[in-house]
Design a protein around this motif. Structure first.
Motif, PDB file in Angstrom:
ATOM      1  N   THR A   1      -0.563   8.557  -1.856  1.00 61.59           N
ATOM      2  CA  THR A   1      -1.764   7.913  -2.418  1.00 61.59           C
ATOM      3  C   THR A   1      -2.082   6.622  -1.670  1.00 61.59           C
ATOM      4  O   THR A   1      -3.246   6.345  -1.333  1.00 61.59           O
ATOM      5  N   LYS A   2      -1.027   5.821  -1.404  1.00 61.79           N
ATOM      6  CA  LYS A   2      -1.249   4.565  -0.673  1.00 61.79           C
ATOM      7  C   LYS A   2      -1.754   4.838   0.739  1.00 61.79           C
ATOM      8  O   LYS A   2      -2.690   4.177   1.216  1.00 61.79           O
ATOM      9  N   MET A   3      -1.139   5.797   1.416  1.00 59.70           N
ATOM     10  CA  MET A   3      -1.583   6.135   2.769  1.00 59.70           C
ATOM     11  C   MET A   3      -3.006   6.657   2.756  1.00 59.70           C
ATOM     12  O   MET A   3      -3.819   6.332   3.645  1.00 59.70           O
ATOM     13  N   ASP A   4      -3.327   7.461   1.744  1.00 56.35           N
ATOM     14  CA  ASP A   4      -4.685   7.999   1.654  1.00 56.35           C
ATOM     15  C   ASP A   4      -5.698   6.879   1.445  1.00 56.35           C
ATOM     16  O   ASP A   4      -6.787   6.892   2.047  1.00 56.35           O
ATOM     17  N   ASP A   5      -5.323   5.906   0.577  1.00 50.51           N
ATOM     18  CA  ASP A   5      -6.237   4.774   0.343  1.00 50.51           C
ATOM     19  C   ASP A   5      -6.430   3.960   1.619  1.00 50.51           C
ATOM     20  O   ASP A   5      -7.560   3.568   1.964  1.00 50.51           O
ATOM     21  N   LEU A   6      -5.300   3.675   2.304  1.00 48.29           N
ATOM     22  CA  LEU A   6      -5.412   2.919   3.550  1.00 48.29           C
ATOM     23  C   LEU A   6      -6.251   3.674   4.582  1.00 48.29           C
ATOM     24  O   LEU A   6      -7.093   3.078   5.290  1.00 48.29           O
TER      25      LEU A   6
ATOM     26  N   VAL B   1       2.668   2.188  10.447  1.00 49.67           N
ATOM     27  CA  VAL B   1       3.974   1.779  10.941  1.00 49.67           C
ATOM     28  C   VAL B   1       4.935   1.689   9.755  1.00 49.67           C
ATOM     29  O   VAL B   1       4.587   1.143   8.702  1.00 49.67           O
ATOM     30  N   VAL B   2       6.163   2.262   9.899  1.00 48.69           N
ATOM     31  CA  VAL B   2       7.189   2.181   8.868  1.00 48.69           C
ATOM     32  C   VAL B   2       7.843   0.810   8.939  1.00 48.69           C
ATOM     33  O   VAL B   2       8.290   0.375  10.005  1.00 48.69           O
ATOM     34  N   SER B   3       7.923   0.131   7.806  1.00 52.13           N
ATOM     35  CA  SER B   3       8.474  -1.214   7.784  1.00 52.13           C
ATOM     36  C   SER B   3       9.990  -1.185   7.922  1.00 52.13           C
ATOM     37  O   SER B   3      10.645  -0.164   7.729  1.00 52.13           O
ATOM     38  N   GLU B   4      10.560  -2.323   8.226  1.00 55.17           N
ATOM     39  CA  GLU B   4      12.015  -2.434   8.349  1.00 55.17           C
ATOM     40  C   GLU B   4      12.690  -2.197   7.003  1.00 55.17           C
ATOM     41  O   GLU B   4      13.789  -1.650   6.935  1.00 55.17           O
ATOM     42  N   LYS B   5      12.027  -2.592   5.921  1.00 56.95           N
ATOM     43  CA  LYS B   5      12.594  -2.343   4.601  1.00 56.95           C
ATOM     44  C   LYS B   5      12.755  -0.848   4.344  1.00 56.95           C
ATOM     45  O   LYS B   5      13.714  -0.410   3.714  1.00 56.95           O
ATOM     46  N   HIS B   6      11.805  -0.086   4.832  1.00 51.78           N
ATOM     47  CA  HIS B   6      11.893   1.367   4.665  1.00 51.78           C
ATOM     48  C   HIS B   6      13.116   1.918   5.407  1.00 51.78           C
ATOM     49  O   HIS B   6      13.825   2.787   4.895  1.00 51.78           O
TER      50      HIS B   6
END
Length: 554
Positions: A270-275, A346-351
Motif C-alpha cells: 500500500t505504501k509503495m503504491d501510494d508513493l 530504495v530499501v533502508s538500512e533499518k530494513h
C-alpha cells in the motif's frame, strides 16, 4: 502331587496348549523326541527344537528371554534337567482324560484303576484278575474317578519308589556334598552308611522355605520393576504432552508470523503504491506543463514564420512589437528540468537490519533440545539401587548468547533472558542484582561508569501497539543515587513474546552521553511481551518488564 490346576476352570485344549506343548513347534511334550527340557532361565522347550536351535554350539540364547545358556559339551543337551512340572502336569492330564496305559499287562488297554500295592495302573482285565487270584485279592485299588476327586497323582507315588528297591519308598535324604539325593532305607544302610541322612520331609520343608524366600525377594524386585515401568509410561505420556504442546505453540508462532508477514506485505504494498501514484501524478503534471509550454512555443514560432513569409510589410511592422514581446516571454520561461529528478525505490538500512534479526529468529524457531523437566509435578521413581530420571521436556533453545545485530543507532548484543515477571510499566529498581553473565574482553574498551543497577529507573511507552516502534528511557545513577552525567554504560535490551520459549530480538539503544539511554522496541505480537534490560552485563531489577501491546482496530 499335592496340588494340581483345576480343569473345570479351563478348557482342556487351552490347558494343553499353555502347559503341555512346546512354544516353538507347538508339539505336545512326550518322553522321547519332544521331552521337555528346562533352561537355567526356567523356560522350557522340547529337546528336538533345542537340538535344531543350538546345532553344534556350546552356548546359545534362550528363544524367549535371550539369556545366554552354557552347555557342558557342544551340542549336548544331557546337562539340561527335565521339566518335572511339565511331566507331572502331563500325567495329571492323562489321568483326567482316562488315557493312561495299563502297566501290569501288554494288552495295550487304558487303565481304569490304580493298585497301591502293585504301584501301577491296571486295566479292567487286571482288575478282574485281582479279584480272582487269592494273592492279589487283598490289594488296595482306586478307580480313576476316585483319583480325580482326590486331586492326587498316583504316578508321583511311583516316582517316590526306589528304582533299585521298588517295594521301598525313598523316605530319607543324603545331605553329603557328594550325594544330595533321596534314598530308601536299604540304600541308606548299604550305599550311604555313615552319611548325613535326614528324613526327606525335613529337607523338603527346608528347601521349600529357601526357594519361597528367594522367590519373595525376586517378587519384590518385580514389584519395583512394575513401578519403573509405570514411571516409564508416565515419562512417555509427559514427553508426548510436551511434544504436542510445543508443536501447537510452534504452529501458532508460525501462523502468527505468516499473519504478520502478510499484514506487513499489505502495508508495504500500500505504501509503495501510494508513493508510486504520487510520483506518477507529479510526473504527469510535469509532462502536461511541458506539453503546454511546447505547444505555446511551437505556436509562436509558426505564427512568426507565417508573418515573416507574407509580403505585408506594413502589417508585419505593426505586429512585430507584439510578436517580439511574446517570443521574449517564451524565451525567458524556465524549463522544468530541475524538477524532473530520477527517483527509485530504495530499501533502508533499518530494513536490512530487520531482515537479519528475522533470519536469526527463524533459525531459532526450529532449534529444539531435550532437557530434564524440573517442574514440581514431575514424578520420578527411585529404588535402593536404581535412580529413574524424570522424563525429558522439549524446550525451544534461547537466542544464542553473545550474537549481535546492527542497527542505525548502535550495535546491540543480545543479553540472556530471565524469568522474573513484572506488571509495572514504570518502576524504580531496587533489590539484589541477578547473576552476571561472563563479560567479554574488548581491546581498548573505554572505562564504563560505576552504575548502581539497583537504583536505576526505566520509563516505558505508556501506549504500546503491536508493530509500532516504542521508546523506553533508562536513567542511570551511581551508588549515592545521584544521576550519572556522562554516558558510556553498556546498555543492552531484547524483546520477546511472554509465552514463547525463543530468545528475544535485540533492541537498538541510543546513548545520549548524559547518563540517559533510549531503547527502541517494537512488539511483534499483541498481548504480554517481555523487555529484558541489562546494564554493564547486569540485569536491571525487575527485568524482564512486561509490555502489554494493544492491537489496532480492536
Amino acid at each position: 502331587m499335592a496340588s494340581m490346576p483345576s480343569f473345570q476352570s479351563r478348557k482342556q485344549e487351552e490347558f494343553k496348549e499353555e502347559f503341555l506343548t512346546c512354544p516353538i513347534c507347538a508339539e505336545s511334550y512326550d518322553d522321547s523326541k519332544h521331552k521337555a527340557k528346562c533352561l537355567p532361565c526356567l523356560h522350557s522347550f522340547c529337546a528336538s527344537c533345542l537340538q535344531r536351535y543350538i546345532k553344534e554350539r556350546k552356548s546359545f540364547a534362550c528363544p524367549k528371554c535371550r539369556q545366554t545358556v552354557q552347555l557342558e559339551t557342544e551340542g549336548d543337551l544331557s546337562s539340561l534337567p527335565n521339566n518335572f512340572i511339565v511331566e507331572n502336569l502331563k500325567e495329571y492330564h492323562d489321568i483326567f482324560n482316562l488315557c493312561v496305559p495299563c502297566g501290569n499287562c501288554d494288552d495295550g488297554e487304558n487303565a481304569v484303576s490304580f493298585c497301591h500295592d502293585c504301584v501301577c495302573f491296571v486295566c479292567q482285565g487286571c482288575v478282574d484278575m485281582h479279584q480272582k487270584m487269592r494273592s492279589l485279592r487283598g490289594h488296595s485299588l482306586s478307580t480313576m474317578t476316585e483319583l480325580r476327586e482326590k486331586k492326587c497323582n498316583p504316578m508321583s507315588l511311583c516316582q517316590q519308589r526306589c528304582e533299585k528297591h521298588p517295594k521301598q519308598e525313598m523316605t530319607l535324604y543324603c545331605q553329603d556334598e557328594s550325594c544330595k539325593v533321596p534314598v530308601c532305607p536299604t540304600c541308606a544302610h548299604v550305599e550311604h552308611r555313615g552319611h548325613d541322612l535326614v528324613y526327606i520331609e525335613v529337607t523338603v520343608e527346608k528347601t521349600t522355605e529357601e526357594l519361597q524366600g528367594a522367590a519373595g525377594k525376586v517378587r519384590a524386585q518385580l514389584e519395583e520393576l512394575t513401578l519403573i515401568k509405570t514411571a516409564i509410561k508416565q515419562a512417555q505420556s509427559r514427553l508426548m504432552l510436551s511434544f504436542r504442546q510445543k508443536e501447537t505453540e510452534m504452529q501458532g508462532t508460525v501462523e502468527e508470523l505468516h499473519r504478520m508477514i502478510d499484514l506487513r506485505k499489505e502495508e508495504a504494498c500500500t505504501k509503495m503504491d501510494d508513493l508510486f501514484k504520487n510520483e506518477e501524478k507529479r510526473l504527469e503534471e510535469y509532462e502536461k506543463s511541458v506539453d503546454m509550454l511546447s505547444f505555446q512555443m511551437s505556436s509562436a514560432c509558426e505564427y512568426t514564420e507565417s508573418s515573416c513569409s507574407i509580403n505585408h510589410h506594413v502589417q508585419l511592422l505593426d505586429s512585430s512589437r507584439h510578436i517580439m514581446q511574446r517570443l521574449q516571454e517564451l524565451q525567458s520561461t524556465p524549463l522544468p528540468m530541475a524538477e524532473i529528478e530520477s527517483k527509485e525505490f530504495v530499501v533502508s538500512e533499518k530494513h536490512v537490519v530487520a531482515m537479519g534479526q528475522f533470519q536469526d529468529s527463524i533459525k531459532n524457531l526450529c532449534d529444539l533440545t531435550l532437557v530434564v523437566s524440573k517442574s514440581p509435578t514431575s514424578e520420578s521413581f527411585s529404588s535402593p539401587d536404581v535412580e529413574f530420571p524424570p522424563p525429558p521436556k522439549i524446550n525451544f533453545a534461547t537466542y544464542e548468547e553473545g550474537s549481535k545485530s546492527n542497527s542505525n543507532e548502535s550495535s546491540v548484543e543480545v543479553p540472556p533472558q530471565t524469568k522474573t515477571p513484572s506488571s509495572e510499566k514504570t518502576k524504580k529498581l531496587s533489590g539484589k542484582n541477578t547473576k552476571k553473565p561472563p563479560a567479554k574482553k574488548v581491546v581498548n574498551e573505554p572505562p564504563q561508569p560505576a552504575v548502581d543497577t539497583d537504583q536505576c529507573t526505566i520509563t516505558l511507552d505508556p501506549n504500546p501497539w503491536r508493530g509500532k516502534p516504542c521508546k523506553a528511557e533508562v536513567t542511570t545513577v551511581n551508588s549515592d543515587n545521584k544521576p550519572i552525567p556522562r554516558g558510556g554504560a553498556k546498555v543492552q535490551a531484547s524483546l520477546k513474546w511472554a509465552k514463547s520459549q525463543m530468545g528475544g530480538l535485540p533492541c537498538p539503544v541510543v546513548d545520549h552521553d548524559n547518563g540517559t539511554y533510549t531503547i527502541t522496541y517494537t512488539p511483534l505480537l499483541y498481548g504480554d511481551n517481555e523487555l529484558a534490560v541489562y546494564i554493564n552485563d547486569t540485569s536491571m531489577e525487575g527485568s524482564p518488564f512486561i509490555v502489554i501491546a494493544g492491537q489496532e482496530n480492536s
